[in-house]
Scaffold this motif. Structure first.
Motif, PDB file in Angstrom:
ATOM      1  N   ASP A   1      56.455  65.659  24.139  1.00 10.09           N
ATOM      2  CA  ASP A   1      56.170  66.845  24.955  1.00 10.09           C
ATOM      3  C   ASP A   1      56.561  66.651  26.416  1.00 10.09           C
ATOM      4  O   ASP A   1      56.676  67.612  27.173  1.00 10.09           O
ATOM      5  CB  ASP A   1      54.692  67.232  24.853  1.00 10.09           C
ATOM      6  CG  ASP A   1      53.760  66.122  25.301  1.00 10.09           C
ATOM      7  OD1 ASP A   1      54.244  65.006  25.520  1.00 10.09           O
ATOM      8  OD2 ASP A   1      52.551  66.388  25.416  1.00 10.09           O
ATOM      9  N   ALA A   2      56.774  65.398  26.831  1.00  6.50           N
ATOM     10  CA  ALA A   2      57.163  65.142  28.214  1.00  6.50           C
ATOM     11  C   ALA A   2      58.626  64.735  28.331  1.00  6.50           C
ATOM     12  O   ALA A   2      59.117  64.499  29.433  1.00  6.50           O
ATOM     13  CB  ALA A   2      56.280  64.051  28.806  1.00  6.50           C
ATOM     14  N   ASN A   3      59.314  64.638  27.194  1.00  8.55           N
ATOM     15  CA  ASN A   3      60.726  64.263  27.164  1.00  8.55           C
ATOM     16  C   ASN A   3      60.978  62.969  27.942  1.00  8.55           C
ATOM     17  O   ASN A   3      61.868  62.877  28.798  1.00  8.55           O
ATOM     18  CB  ASN A   3      61.594  65.396  27.736  1.00  8.55           C
ATOM     19  CG  ASN A   3      63.079  65.156  27.451  1.00  8.55           C
ATOM     20  OD1 ASN A   3      63.439  64.534  26.443  1.00  8.55           O
ATOM     21  ND2 ASN A   3      63.942  65.644  28.329  1.00  8.55           N
ATOM     22  N   ARG A   4      60.191  61.969  27.624  1.00  7.32           N
ATOM     23  CA  ARG A   4      60.347  60.680  28.293  1.00  7.32           C
ATOM     24  C   ARG A   4      59.944  59.563  27.337  1.00  7.32           C
ATOM     25  O   ARG A   4      59.417  59.822  26.253  1.00  7.32           O
ATOM     26  CB  ARG A   4      59.488  60.607  29.559  1.00  7.32           C
ATOM     27  CG  ARG A   4      57.991  60.670  29.311  1.00  7.32           C
ATOM     28  CD  ARG A   4      57.203  60.631  30.611  1.00  7.32           C
ATOM     29  NE  ARG A   4      55.771  60.737  30.398  1.00  7.32           N
ATOM     30  CZ  ARG A   4      54.967  59.698  30.177  1.00  7.32           C
ATOM     31  NH1 ARG A   4      55.464  58.471  30.140  1.00  7.32           N
ATOM     32  NH2 ARG A   4      53.672  59.866  29.992  1.00  7.32           N
ATOM     33  N   THR A   5      60.205  58.339  27.744  1.00  2.94           N
ATOM     34  CA  THR A   5      59.833  57.168  26.958  1.00  2.94           C
ATOM     35  C   THR A   5      58.735  56.402  27.669  1.00  2.94           C
ATOM     36  O   THR A   5      58.837  56.126  28.873  1.00  2.94           O
ATOM     37  CB  THR A   5      61.047  56.240  26.749  1.00  2.94           C
ATOM     38  OG1 THR A   5      62.046  56.954  26.017  1.00  2.94           O
ATOM     39  CG2 THR A   5      60.642  54.987  25.973  1.00  2.94           C
TER      40      THR A   5
END
Length: 285
Positions: free
Chosen positions: A217-221
């Motif tokens: 949902d945050a488009n991150r790792t």
């Protein structure tokens, strides 16, 4: 150096099974986990339903049985792995009496985590509490050990050195734990040992590796740490053991392996083989 296993990492074995297995594999000692845990409601685990745990509330009464069981297997006890906190003086005193009855000269006492008061205030308060802990240590001849632990008040050697400043190292010592320090508080091994100086009392070892975890949902790792077999993690054990040798440390090294890739008996056996390989490489007899 002598090698032991902390029984928090032996949840499937009873104390009787643990001493038999460790003796057969060639370990030197066993570090008993001591805590009042909730009754098991499902599968056994490291921190819940652990079968290789002695209750803290009856530890003093259980000491003769523990001593006989351990000695019959030909194992030593480097320390007692308690979960008692520094403000629980009655409990600390009882556990120290039990340790003294076993002939064990050190046990872990937790500093905990900062609460609403914040880090600085908690740090100062724990130091005050350890004044009383040190007096109990002097009375019973059982040194109180602070473990370097991630997400605790004392996660690094530098923090530990500040905390124990002014305390007699015969009453208050520190457990160096490179596995915990990988997650938080890591300082270059030779320097971390030098920082602890004469307060270095014991060594714990385990290994870990960072893993990427996608946050959709945050488009991150997000990176998280996972426990791994001793051979596979980030910790440089050749460096650690050569550094221990340089400072003249020849005490106990206790394994607490929380990896689960291998079956328990195989995992424990390979950990000893790995430690022997490392010490042979760095020239430790």
């Amino acid at each position: 150096m002598k090698f032991a296993v902390f029984t928090v990492s032996l949840p499937e074995w009873t104390p009787e099974e643990a001493v038999r297995e460790l003796a057969e594999q060639g370990w030197d000692g066993i570090e008993w986990r001591v805590v009042d845990q909730e009754p098991a409601t499902g599968d056994v685990g490291f921190w819940q339903g652990n079968r290789c745990t002695w209750p803290a509330s009856t530890f003093e009464q259980d000491a003769p049985r523990i001593k006989e069981l351990t000695q019959q297997a030909g194992l030593g006890i480097p320390s007692i792995g308690t979960y008692v906190k520094s403000d629980e003086l009655d409990a600390i005193e009882g556990l120290m009496r039990g340790a003294a009855a076993l002939g064990v000269t050190q046990m872990r006492v937790q500093t905990g985590t900062p609460g609403p008061e914040g880090y600085r205030a908690a740090f100062a308060q724990r130091r005050k509490e350890f004044q009383a802990v040190a007096e109990l240590s002097r009375t019973y001849g059982v040194r109180a050990l602070i473990e370097l632990h991630h997400q605790s008040l004392i996660s690094s050697a530098s923090a530990a050195a500040r905390f124990v400043e002014g305390f007699d190292p015969e009453t208050v010592g520190v457990i160096h734990d490179i596995g915990n320090m990988l997650r938080e508080g890591y300082e270059y091994d030779p320097w971390s040992l030098e920082i602890l100086g004469e307060h270095l009392a014991h060594v714990h070892v385990k290994n870990a590796v960072p893993r990427p975890e996608r946050v959709e949902d945050a488009n991150r790792t997000r990176w998280i740490w996972e426990w791994t077999p001793m051979r596979q993690g980030v910790a440089d054990y050749d460096l650690l053991f050569s550094s221990l040798t340089r400072i003249g440390y020849d005490g106990w090294v206790t394994v607490e392996d929380f990896s689960t890739e291998l079956p328990l008996a195989e995992r424990v056996r390979d950990n000893l083989a790995y430690l022997r390989e490392v010490t042979a490489r760095v020239g430790i007899g």
